[in-house]
Design a protein around this motif. Structure first.
Motif, PDB file in Angstrom:
ATOM      1  N   LEU A 100       0.799  -1.228   0.000  1.00 21.42           N
ATOM      2  CA  LEU A 100       0.000   0.000   0.000  1.00 21.42           C
ATOM      3  C   LEU A 100       0.834   1.282   0.000  1.00 21.42           C
ATOM      4  O   LEU A 100       0.320   2.344  -0.360  1.00 21.42           O
ATOM      5  CB  LEU A 100      -0.943   0.015   1.209  1.00 21.42           C
ATOM      6  CG  LEU A 100      -1.995  -1.093   1.269  1.00 21.42           C
ATOM      7  CD1 LEU A 100      -2.873  -0.926   2.505  1.00 21.42           C
ATOM      8  CD2 LEU A 100      -2.849  -1.093   0.001  1.00 21.42           C
ATOM      9  N   THR A 176       0.566   6.483  -1.609  1.00 24.94           N
ATOM     10  CA  THR A 176      -0.262   5.618  -0.772  1.00 24.94           C
ATOM     11  C   THR A 176      -1.452   5.115  -1.576  1.00 24.94           C
ATOM     12  O   THR A 176      -2.156   5.905  -2.212  1.00 24.94           O
ATOM     13  CB  THR A 176      -0.780   6.381   0.468  1.00 24.94           C
ATOM     14  OG1 THR A 176       0.324   6.929   1.181  1.00 24.94           O
ATOM     15  CG2 THR A 176      -1.558   5.447   1.378  1.00 24.94           C
ATOM     16  N   HIS A 179      -5.735   0.152  -2.026  1.00 23.57           N
ATOM     17  CA  HIS A 179      -5.662  -1.304  -2.084  1.00 23.57           C
ATOM     18  C   HIS A 179      -4.506  -1.674  -2.999  1.00 23.57           C
ATOM     19  O   HIS A 179      -4.069  -0.852  -3.821  1.00 23.57           O
ATOM     20  CB  HIS A 179      -6.977  -1.907  -2.594  1.00 23.57           C
ATOM     21  CG  HIS A 179      -7.409  -1.372  -3.932  1.00 23.57           C
ATOM     22  ND1 HIS A 179      -6.823  -1.754  -5.129  1.00 23.57           N
ATOM     23  CD2 HIS A 179      -8.363  -0.463  -4.254  1.00 23.57           C
ATOM     24  CE1 HIS A 179      -7.401  -1.127  -6.125  1.00 23.57           C
ATOM     25  NE2 HIS A 179      -8.337  -0.335  -5.631  1.00 23.57           N
TER      26      HIS A 179
END
Length: 555
Positions: A100, A176, A179
């Motif tokens: 992630l 970031t 998923h």
């Protein structure tokens, strides 16, 4: 292609790419071209089959724009000759165990072609600009999975700084994700994710990338000589590129050649270094040439149906199924490419992606679909569908680009077989590539012959297009089960090859069962190449070519 591109339906390139091998065709000629002195120098001679559209990284959608961008810009990552990711403007990168959080370390001293410093904040600005709904990027959807990208692009989140990309300092970038994204590394070498120079662009507004002088460049070349509409332009080495010494040629001369016969003639005169064979006659003539190369383009030519309600009959699944059944794909392949193009069994082309067990995804998905030519069944279903919607007669206009020599035989074959359906009149409409793109965006069509080339080597590059209200879902088809499958493949099943593949195969089946779209062919490319030009790198997904490692041999 690459959208990667909403591709021209001309034999690719590229997009196109894409995504693609540059291809040509069309009904428009090329202006007289003087003898090109660079044919014997270390300058490459290339062409595009249609006009350049833009060099705005946030707004480009076609293979031709991506082809130029991939050579005049560079991303965090680049690609090896096999297409796998390698260091680009980032010298190193890593990710957290859960996939992630990604950290990229830029090379020190990076510069734009105009001398401006290129820092991590240029990536932050570029990504925020692309997902900003005010930019109206058709490719913003590809950011889905990056933290808050969807919320920002939909207008729910007004804070651009909440996007999952932060510059820790001038050379460190942290991304970031919401998923895990199996395609993430590949996307970092795709032009929509490249940096943009805020200092340079801030004074230009909507003029960014509308000419070569209204853009700055981070890659091996600079783009010069394009005023927004002219037919000749160049790539010249960028002295400020971090690895300028690695460029093995003195540049690339481009010209726009929309007539495939003219392009072939220029190649035979030595004024082009490669040319796409775009008609069955050309392929037949040169199929034994030692300079002929066959490329898998990872591209699907397909038909979209306007399902907005503007065309009453096309909201009926039986009518769409009848049209799919009345499509003679084998005859289309024969008429266009002497059978070179693949006969599609789904939207995802053969050779693009592997299943969890290492087999070809398209072959596995074919077990769940049954695209076939069956005119008898088509007539029966068409009559039933017409009765259900209360129609006795229906006229459908099939639109395609005029900038290709392959659309005419494709549409002629379709018109011939579709016209056998009781009460159906089929008309052909040819428009320039730019207009076809705009008509698709505005749903200004009945039936559209279009194409898509892979942005990355994973089925989602095709399947993502057809989610409800997707930026490239021009027909506006909608299916909740399909949306769930794509969401699962992109999110909770992303790190499980087995589960993700199962979702994607079910998605292909859903497209087939509802006759959402109509895959017409899987395009391969027949390219004649100058044997003296070495080192051109071709890719079947994403932007099609890297030119900087190429050179002209004296032998």
């Amino acid at each position: 292609m690459a959208k990667k591109k909403k591709m021209s339906t001309g034999k690719k390139v590229g997009i196109t790419a894409l995504a693609a091998v540059v291809v040509i065709g069309g009904v428009v000629g090329v202006s007289k071209i003087s003898s090109n002195s660079s044919a014997s120098s270390n300058v490459l001679n290339e062409y595009l089959p249609t006009d350049m559209t833009t060099q705005d990284l946030s707004l480009m959608t076609d293979q031709y724009a991506f082809e130029v961008a991939a050579n005049v810009q560079q991303g965090l990552l680049s690609r090896t000759s096999s297409g796998s990711p390698k260091a680009g403007l980032a010298k190193s990168w890593s990710h957290s165990k859960d996939g992630l959080t990604w950290t990229f370390h830029l090379r020190k001293g990076l510069k734009w072609s105009n001398g401006d410093p290129l820092t991590a904040s240029d990536f932050v600005y570029a990504w925020q600009r692309t997902v900003n709904p005010k930019t109206a990027s058709q490719y913003a959807y590809i950011y889905s999975g990056i933290k808050n990208a969807d919320a920002i692009n939909s207008g729910k989140d007004k804070d651009l700084s909440s996007l999952g990309i932060k510059a820790k300092n001038k050379t460190t970038l942290v991304v970031t994700l919401e998923h895990p994204m199996p395609q993430f590394q590949n996307l970092m070498a795709f032009p929509v994710f490249f940096a943009q120079d805020k200092k340079f662009e801030s004074t230009l507004g909507k003029k960014v990338g509308t000419s070569s002088s209204k853009q700055v460049y981070s890659g091996p070349y600079k783009f010069v000589g394009w005023n927004g509409s002219n037919k000749k332009f160049k790539l010249v080495p960028n002295k400020n590129y971090w690895d300028a010494k690695a460029v093995k040629n003195k540049g690339v001369d481009f010209q726009v050649v929309t007539d495939s016969t003219a392009a072939l003639a220029l190649y035979n005169k030595g004024e082009l270094d490669q040319v796409s064979l775009t008609t069955s006659q050309q392929i037949k003539k040169y199929k034994n040439s030692k300079n002929l190369k066959i490329y898998n383009n990872s591209r699907t030519d397909y038909i979209e149906y306007n399902q907005t309600g503007k065309v009453k009959g096309l909201t009926n699944a039986k009518i769409r199924e009848a049209l799919n059944l009345a499509t003679d794909r084998k005859s289309i392949s024969q008429s266009v490419s002497e059978g070179l193009d693949g006969i599609p069994t789904g939207m995802t082309p053969a050779g693009l992606a592997k299943t969890a067990t290492g087999g070809d995804f398209a072959k596995a998905a074919a077990k769940a679909t049954a695209y076939a030519y069956n005119i008898k069944k088509a007539k029966k279903l068409f009559a039933e569908g017409m009765k259900e919607v209360g129609l006795k007669k229906l006229t459908l206009t099939v639109e395609a680009t005029s900038d290709s020599s392959t659309t005419k035989p494709t549409l002629d074959t379709i018109q011939q077989s579709w016209s056998e359906l009781p009460g159906l009149t089929v008309k052909e409409k040819y428009v320039p590539f730019k207009q076809r793109l705009q008509d698709a965006i505005n749903q200004n069509f009945d039936v559209l012959l279009t194409a898509w080339g892979a942005d990355y080597a994973e089925p989602l590059t095709f399947l993502n297009m057809f989610v409800t209200d997707g930026a490239n879902n021009d027909g506006k088809w909608s299916n909740k089960q399909y949306d769930t499958l794509i969401n699962n493949a992109s999110d909770k099943d992303a790190l499980s090859d087995t589960k993700r593949t199962a979702d994607e195969i079910k998605a292909e089946k859903t497209l087939y069962d509802d006759s959402a779209v109509n895959p017409v062919d899987w395009m391969n490319a027949a390219i004649l190449s100058n044997s003296k030009v070495k080192g051109v790198q071709y890719f079947s997904s994403g932007a099609p070519y890297y030119f900087w490692n190429a050179y002209r041999s004296k032998k």
